[in-house]
Design an enzyme around this catalytic site. Structure first.
Site, PDB file in Angstrom:
ATOM      1  N   ASP A 106      -4.526  -6.134  -8.652  1.00 22.02           N
ATOM      2  CA  ASP A 106      -4.877  -5.536  -7.369  1.00 22.02           C
ATOM      3  C   ASP A 106      -5.164  -4.053  -7.643  1.00 22.02           C
ATOM      4  OD1 ASP A 106      -5.370  -5.132  -4.692  1.00 22.02           O
ATOM      5  OD2 ASP A 106      -3.489  -5.995  -3.994  1.00 22.02           O
ATOM      6  N   HIS A 119       0.832  -1.195   0.000  1.00 24.49           N
ATOM      7  CA  HIS A 119       0.000   0.000   0.000  1.00 24.49           C
ATOM      8  C   HIS A 119       0.871   1.251   0.000  1.00 24.49           C
ATOM      9  CE1 HIS A 119      -2.856  -2.977   1.690  1.00 24.49           C
ATOM     10  NE2 HIS A 119      -3.705  -2.323   0.954  1.00 24.49           N
TER      11      HIS A 119
END
Lengths: 554, 554
Positions: free
Chosen positions: A274, A202
């Site tokens: 993703d 992230h």
């Protein structure tokens, strides 16, 4: 080359169909928690009418989600892929549905009784798939197929189905069978394996230094098992694997997606990226370029492009310039449509669920499963109930303002409160409890007097005190024991935290661990530590009155 | 005497019809926040089938409530009174609907422009009534008709429509007209007036020392106005008024309910008790005896009896023994039924709302009303934007774990975070920030370095520091100013807190007050203090990344 007839619109819709955008599961715009990431309803409606083919949802309760999915279908006017990150039961994300212990709990059961664990994993998948379908979702973004062989992994951890490839593969595959038998698609993630990283994609792009041989031994087997069992989709990882592709992260790597996954592993289902907004991708490529690169690499679907309109236009331009072939996009479109057909063709009751689905919560067998999983995975030690007290109920959590497992009345609060213990929350957003002294990190007088019941809600890598950045909890255990004030320890979540801390405990201190953090786990765990069931409060305790005052202001 | 035919069942159902029980607005049992007070679905269904005539709901979002009210009607098989404490818009209790500034804000507007305030109060009622109806409620437990002439009142405060009888009466009556024009019942409360108490009837029985003359001058006029405007119901107060009835609190007093309200004020509508579980009643009378006493005194409906079955049986026994007359119960039944008929007969669109009601949030006119109310009631002072910074965003709130106005992304968190300010929450459940020194109450080093933006969410009487029980905030203002660290002050809620603290401020310190605590009020107030709109974060700030990490764990 585009079609002969009306090619710009057709191509535009084709590109749009390969995107999965994000919205809140809440119905109304002002309810969105993350307006930066969640489309507002006007944009969402416009994009669905433009042809966007999928939506990922987060937030809201089960009843709201059921209405939301129906609303999205009405706006789209065509079948949609509707998905959510419900890795630990639908209730993990949408209150009112089943919230199950994290998958790693089943890996621990598997070590003792593989057949039982595999059956539980299948039921876990069936529960998740059935409730997803009842709420209008047709795609569960699970199982995590990463092998959590690095306890310091900040992002996978208890979300994995195993710490070794055989366990992870057997359980993830069983989960897939359970989900898909309910007529809902599963998604093995994060290919080719995110388990052995100590950094968080992230925030940055992790690097996996392993060569092909090691991938074959550790990372790939769970994906092979999931594929063999017919998993409908595979999600890519934002990881750099220089041994396979030195230039592109897996999500954007033709060598990984087309070479390894499609050709060598023979996966014929949907490849989805993703979230492209994640920093590892968003920080390195232009918002639209990343979508084109992912499709070039062999992805069928692009999840959460930073700018969906820009992505559509970039894909159209890439076809025009010859970077992407129309045939490839059509093949992805066909895979998407076959997957959607499968949702209605596969087992389960494929009729759309009524709006009142789950209106009295999970079905009794799913409630029983949730309880069985909590009980089988609970570990306790030490002698008898927590002695002394009342004192301080010291709770460590990530964020008290966004804490779905600690609503008013949660057992971790209510059971000690009913016995007179005072709650003290440490979440890094309050006044500092830290001394700066690594050997005695807590300033005890800031917490209040009396024995301390220490309850730690920890997953991933949250082992950081605000003061110094190092893990303060082992030192806290030693400090409280030296002061004669540690009455009990509860750890909810990470087995690694539990193992580290349990090794430091005086054997007389009652202590327990549950991999789950939800109310059910709290009640069971605290029961082992001698706290009575909810409602067993003495008549003169303060807690219910305080609850009433908060609650009933007329 | 009971009926000739099947009297026990008929009488049992008649008694049941006069009860209003409480349940959660959430659909599923495990979602209940206060299981001690909220019936589970099995008990609820059984009681509704036994004939219980009303339900008060709390908790859940708008979408959930809409399903819940439909579910309750199906269980009852007969028209129900469905009510909620939505004094400040339906969104105060059910997320997704309109959440308006508290009524006292309009009293302040009334001082400047009475006609405008009265029109706003009517629109406030119309918004509340319309949204209540759309979600399946037919009874709004508002307006508060108490005159808040005691700033220390811990329980009324900003919930009142005025600090003087004329203002409170004019605005409360306008609110009633707005609600009831939508085909929803209103309820004037808490008779004969709860404004002049400094104690909390949730915890003890307050005593009002005034005689009849003073009641006529201050407490009764707003009730008279509400009655004159046709308010459907009046709720009783748990107060002792020795000048009228030395033995019984108003809720159980024949002199108050029948003598004063019914005969002298001529009120012919529904008289409903306040919640009988509240300590002022529950602690003094048996759980079933209180219900009988309330009906004996002249109440038509009994709200939240501690044990509904016991109350039904006690009422039946009281009829058998002659304490209660069947005629009286039948008269109450008739009043209840007439009120229900009025819901469909009165204006508004009386067709049942679809399940998708409010599915994109409040209607544009209601959104505009909410914003107009926030803007008209906002007060700011000092010069320009908050200087210095980033520093500490110090937020005082009651309970961080149950804080509907501070979800992730709330402006009070997000706007300062986007400008680099660190959040520090003080809610009495964290490590102590207090020094014990009344002149310098905060230990500043526990909060972190830099200037302090102080944001206080205060209503009622929450002015207590954990350390000493006295109000620490005036001293905190002096302390921070003396240290040169007070960058700005925001007060959300109590005008009394604002006035006390604003008087202490260095005139250069930017400061503002909003009577509202919701996101809309936060954004507007912080805008006045120079914090940009949401989304104006610099690209390299941490807040959105942190939000992403919390939110998007795959």
């Amino acid at each position: 080359m585009a079609d002969r007839f009306d090619p710009p619109q057709v191509l535009d819709r084709l590109a749009a169909e390969l995107l999965v955008v994000r919205c809140s599961g809440h119905l109304a715009d002002p309810q969105r928690r993350y307006p930066r990431w969640e489309l507002d309803n006007a944009a969402l409606q416009r994009l669905l009418q433009r042809g966007v083919g999928g939506v990922i949802l987060l937030g809201g309760c089960a009843a709201e989600l059921r209405q939301r999915t129906r609303q999205l279908e009405a706006w789209a006017g065509a079948p949609l892929l509707l998905c959510a990150d419900v890795e630990e039961g639908v209730g993990q994300r949408f209150e009112g549905a089943s919230w199950l212990v994290p998958p790693l709990a089943l890996a621990r059961i598997h070590a003792e009784d593989p057949a039982l664990a595999i059956d539980l994993a299948r039921r876990y998948g069936a529960c998740t798939g059935r409730e997803a379908r009842q709420l209008g979702l047709n795609w569960v973004l699970a199982p995590v197929c990463d092998v959590n062989n690095n306890p310091a992994n900040p992002v996978i951890n208890v979300r994995a189905w195993g710490e070794d490839p055989a366990t992870a593969g057997a359980l993830a595959a069983a989960f897939c069978r359970g989900v898909q038998a309910e007529g809902v698609l599963a998604c093995a993630k994060h290919f080719p394996g995110h388990g052995d990283t100590a950094s968080d994609s992230h925030l940055e792009l992790p690097l996996i230094p392993h060569g092909r041989e090691r991938l074959e031994a550790v990372e790939l087997p769970p994906f092979r098992e999931a594929i063999a069992t017919g998993v409908a989709a595979v999600m890519t990882a934002h990881l750099l694997l220089p041994a396979i592709d030195a230039d592109h992260p897996a999500t954007l790597s033709r060598a990984v997606l087309t070479g390894l996954l499609r050709q060598q592993l023979g996966f014929e289902g949907l490849i989805v990226t993703d979230a492209l907004v994640m920093e590892a991708i968003a920080g390195r490529y232009g918002p639209s370029e990343a979508a084109v690169l992912a499709l070039e690499a062999g992805a069928d679907l692009v999840l959460m492009p930073e700018d969906a309109d820009g992505a559509i236009e970039a894909i159209v331009a890439a076809v025009a310039s010859g970077r992407l072939s129309l045939e490839q996009l059509r093949a992805s479109q066909q895979r998407r449509r076959r997957a959607l057909e499968r949702c209605s063709a596969d087992g389960g009751d494929s009729a759309p669920a009524p709006l009142g689905a789950l209106s009295n919560g999970p079905a009794p067998p799913d409630q029983a499963l949730a309880l069985e999983l909590v009980r089988r995975s609970l570990v306790s030690r030490g002698r008898g109930p927590v002695p002394g007290g009342p004192g301080v109920n010291l709770i460590r959590l990530d964020n008290s303002l966004a804490c779905p497992f600690l609503p008013a009345g949660a057992p971790a609060l209510a059971l000690p409160a009913a016995a007179g213990w005072r709650t003290c929350l440490i979440d890094g957003q309050g006044p500092s409890p830290w001394s700066g002294d690594g050997e005695a990190p807590l300033v005890l007088e800031r917490l209040g007097d009396g024995p301390v019941l220490l309850q730690l809600f920890v997953r991933g890598n949250p082992f950081r005190g605000r003061a110094d950045g190092a893990d303060p909890w082992p030192a806290v255990i030693r400090q409280l024991q030296a002061a004669g004030r540690l009455a009990g320890l509860a750890v909810y979540g990470s087995p690694y935290a539990w193992e580290t801390l349990a090794a430091l405990l005086d054997p007389r201190v009652p202590a327990a661990w549950s991999p789950g953090q939800m109310a059910l786990a709290q009640g069971e765990l605290l029961g082992r530590l001698g706290f009575g069931p909810q409602g067993g409060a003495t008549p003169d305790d303060d807690a219910p009155r305080a609850a009433l005052a908060v609650d009933f202001t007329d």
